[in-house]
Design a protein around this motif. Sequence first.
Motif, short mmCIF file in Angstrom:
data_model
loop_
_atom_site.label_atom_id
_atom_site.label_comp_id
_atom_site.label_asym_id
_atom_site.label_seq_id
_atom_site.Cartn_x
_atom_site.Cartn_y
_atom_site.Cartn_z
N UNK A 225 3.44 2.08 0.04
CA UNK A 225 4.19 2.34 -1.18
C UNK A 225 5.35 1.35 -1.23
N UNK A 226 5.44 0.58 -2.30
CA UNK A 226 6.51 -0.40 -2.41
C UNK A 226 6.14 -1.52 -3.37
N UNK A 227 6.96 -2.59 -3.41
CA UNK A 227 6.66 -3.72 -4.29
C UNK A 227 5.39 -4.43 -3.84
N UNK A 228 4.56 -4.80 -4.80
CA UNK A 228 3.38 -5.58 -4.47
C UNK A 228 3.00 -6.45 -5.65
N UNK A 229 2.13 -7.42 -5.41
CA UNK A 229 1.76 -8.37 -6.46
C UNK A 229 0.42 -8.99 -6.11
N UNK A 233 -4.71 -15.09 -5.93
CA UNK A 233 -5.93 -14.35 -5.59
C UNK A 233 -5.83 -13.60 -4.27
N UNK A 234 -4.65 -13.07 -4.02
CA UNK A 234 -4.46 -12.30 -2.80
C UNK A 234 -3.45 -11.18 -3.08
N UNK A 235 -3.72 -9.99 -2.52
CA UNK A 235 -2.81 -8.87 -2.70
C UNK A 235 -1.66 -8.99 -1.71
N UNK A 236 -0.45 -9.01 -2.24
CA UNK A 236 0.75 -9.13 -1.41
C UNK A 236 1.48 -7.79 -1.42
N UNK A 249 10.11 -14.44 -1.24
CA UNK A 249 9.71 -15.31 -2.35
C UNK A 249 8.21 -15.57 -2.30
N UNK A 250 7.60 -15.56 -3.49
CA UNK A 250 6.20 -15.95 -3.63
C UNK A 250 6.08 -16.82 -4.88
N UNK A 251 5.32 -17.90 -4.77
CA UNK A 251 5.15 -18.82 -5.89
C UNK A 251 3.68 -19.11 -6.10
N UNK A 252 3.34 -19.42 -7.35
CA UNK A 252 1.96 -19.78 -7.65
C UNK A 252 1.44 -19.00 -8.84
N UNK A 253 0.13 -18.75 -8.82
CA UNK A 253 -0.52 -18.00 -9.89
C UNK A 253 -0.32 -16.51 -9.64
N UNK A 254 0.58 -15.92 -10.42
CA UNK A 254 0.91 -14.50 -10.26
C UNK A 254 0.29 -13.74 -11.43
N UNK A 255 -0.75 -12.97 -11.13
CA UNK A 255 -1.40 -12.19 -12.20
C UNK A 255 -0.55 -11.00 -12.60
N UNK A 256 0.06 -10.35 -11.61
CA UNK A 256 0.94 -9.21 -11.88
C UNK A 256 1.84 -8.97 -10.69
N UNK A 257 2.95 -8.29 -10.96
CA UNK A 257 3.88 -7.89 -9.90
C UNK A 257 4.50 -6.57 -10.30
N UNK A 258 4.76 -5.71 -9.34
CA UNK A 258 5.34 -4.42 -9.67
C UNK A 258 5.54 -3.54 -8.45
N UNK A 329 -7.06 -4.67 -8.48
CA UNK A 329 -6.81 -5.03 -7.09
C UNK A 329 -5.72 -4.16 -6.45
N UNK A 330 -4.98 -3.44 -7.30
CA UNK A 330 -3.95 -2.55 -6.76
C UNK A 330 -4.56 -1.36 -6.03
N UNK A 331 -5.81 -1.01 -6.37
CA UNK A 331 -6.53 0.02 -5.62
C UNK A 331 -7.22 -0.70 -4.48
N UNK A 332 -6.57 -0.71 -3.34
CA UNK A 332 -7.00 -1.57 -2.23
C UNK A 332 -7.69 -0.76 -1.14
N UNK A 333 -8.96 -1.07 -0.93
CA UNK A 333 -9.71 -0.46 0.17
C UNK A 333 -9.97 -1.45 1.30
N UNK A 334 -9.36 -2.64 1.19
CA UNK A 334 -9.54 -3.64 2.23
C UNK A 334 -11.00 -4.10 2.31
N UNK A 335 -11.46 -4.34 3.53
CA UNK A 335 -12.83 -4.83 3.72
C UNK A 335 -13.87 -3.76 3.42
N UNK A 336 -13.41 -2.51 3.19
CA UNK A 336 -14.34 -1.43 2.88
C UNK A 336 -14.59 -1.29 1.37
N UNK A 337 -14.02 -2.19 0.56
CA UNK A 337 -14.12 -2.07 -0.89
C UNK A 337 -15.57 -2.01 -1.36
N UNK A 338 -16.43 -2.84 -0.78
CA UNK A 338 -17.82 -2.91 -1.22
C UNK A 338 -18.55 -1.59 -1.02
#
Length: 552
Positions: A225-229, A233-236, A249-258, A329-338
Amino acid sequence: MDQNRTLLAIALSLAILLGYQYFFVPPIPQDQQQEGQAPHGEQTAKGEAPATAPSPVSTAPTAPGTLAVTVDPEARDITVDTPNYTAVISEQGGTIKSFLLKAYRRGIKQDSGPMELAPSDNPGNRPLAFSLDNAATSSLPRYTADNAQSHLEVEQGTGELRMTTTLPNGLEIVRSMRFSADSYLIPVEYTVNNTGDAAVQISPALIWHHQPFPHENPPSSYLFAGPEAWVNNDLVEIKEKALLKGPVLHQGAISWAGYSDSYFLTACMPGSEGPQTLSVQAEGTGQRSVLSGGVRTLEPRGSAQFSYTLYMGPKKLTMLQAAGHDLSRAVDYGWLTVIAQPMLWLLNFFHSFTHNYGVAIILLTIVIKAVFWPVTQKGMKSMKNMQKLQPKITKLREKFKKDPAAMNREMMNLYKTYKVNPMGGCLPMVIQIPFFFALYRVLMQAIELRHAPFMLWINDLSMPDRLWLGFDIPWLHGLPVLTLLMGASMFLQQKMTPTPTADPTQLRIMQWLPIIFTFMFINFASGLVLYWFINNLLTMLQQYLINRSVKA
């Protein structure tokens, strides 16, 4: 390694992994056990919003790291009411003063109030502040609404709220927010007009202040639980430990942050496709994110537009997928997503006609068990055959106890003679472990289970089950009936299962596993306990059929 040690290692590894969750789940509050469950999705009264009064001229008190803001006494609060939420937009800075979700409550009690996604009392510590100097100054100008009304009703279609402010340097900002009756997405557009005769350099930035969402029964602290973005093409996920060292700091192609927790998400999606910069720092009891797009020059009498899209709502996968912008991508199941996403789809599919997520979990468990039935069947038969060989294996160990190499050679010959695979009982368990953990993640994170009742005393499948007995039980508060039934089923299952080892030490350890698992599951979500209980019952049925066929 022989089968006995492998089975023991897998069982103990599973116990350790599950035990980690046990130590991170707080005991269930007593008041939750004494309240019935209202239907999931019950809405509050239309237009419900906290009453507000004109603010006096003052400097609002701040926590360390927040903005000190001089409150304009003429700044109004504009209430926006849609079927999904009630938002209060303050003319002071144009920030979001309140955002109440009508379909979700703070707690299980019907009078607990709607879920608040903008929980801040400080004008300088609210979401959606806009800056033209990359958030270098702390002023929050007054945005005046175009009309004199302080209430915008959006029962169907869309509604627009336009607000205008003029900065001391002569720049005029016109902001437009569009609200939809059937969506949690809010497009926001800023038009900046240079009314002067000189060029001005601007650095637009959207400032979002985060505070933890006020759940009465917080989700597991094991989940993030906290800030993420979503950056490049990677969940931070920006954790508190990193913020203690300074801004991140993060730079580049930011689809969303919150900001996100297990069940809800507030996010901002920049309209520009160019590179963006996200800066996150600790601020009082929360965090402050600044999303900026670089420096540009605004010519005299010129104008520029900057667009964003907000999402403030539940982390429901279907909604996030429909919203686009990689929000799912905010609903993150990691490598178990598939594995996890099809399980979630099946869970919602079963609920679509059962209208009970407890029943849906039972049906999902049956489907998973049916898929693995042939594999499990082979494993159980292999364990049965291994049990028959135990007397011969014991004799070999006694005969060659001083010559391990010869003992292993003779045991392999024994397995080959009787066509027994020593790993046959182990492999089915190994194959099923990823599916168990995928379902574990689904049941822990699915907002569909939040406040979803099953039957009798189980009124929230996302929380531990407790049956209130009329008096307080220390630490537990109520009786974990479903968990005790799960432990009993595991004990009976163990009694029915062939014992592939004659080692008394290993046997004693295995006998303790039902007790260990019962204690670990006490604070697990009742939906997960229900899955494990039904799975045990089905395994017992399968073992009974195998035992009967072998005897026949």
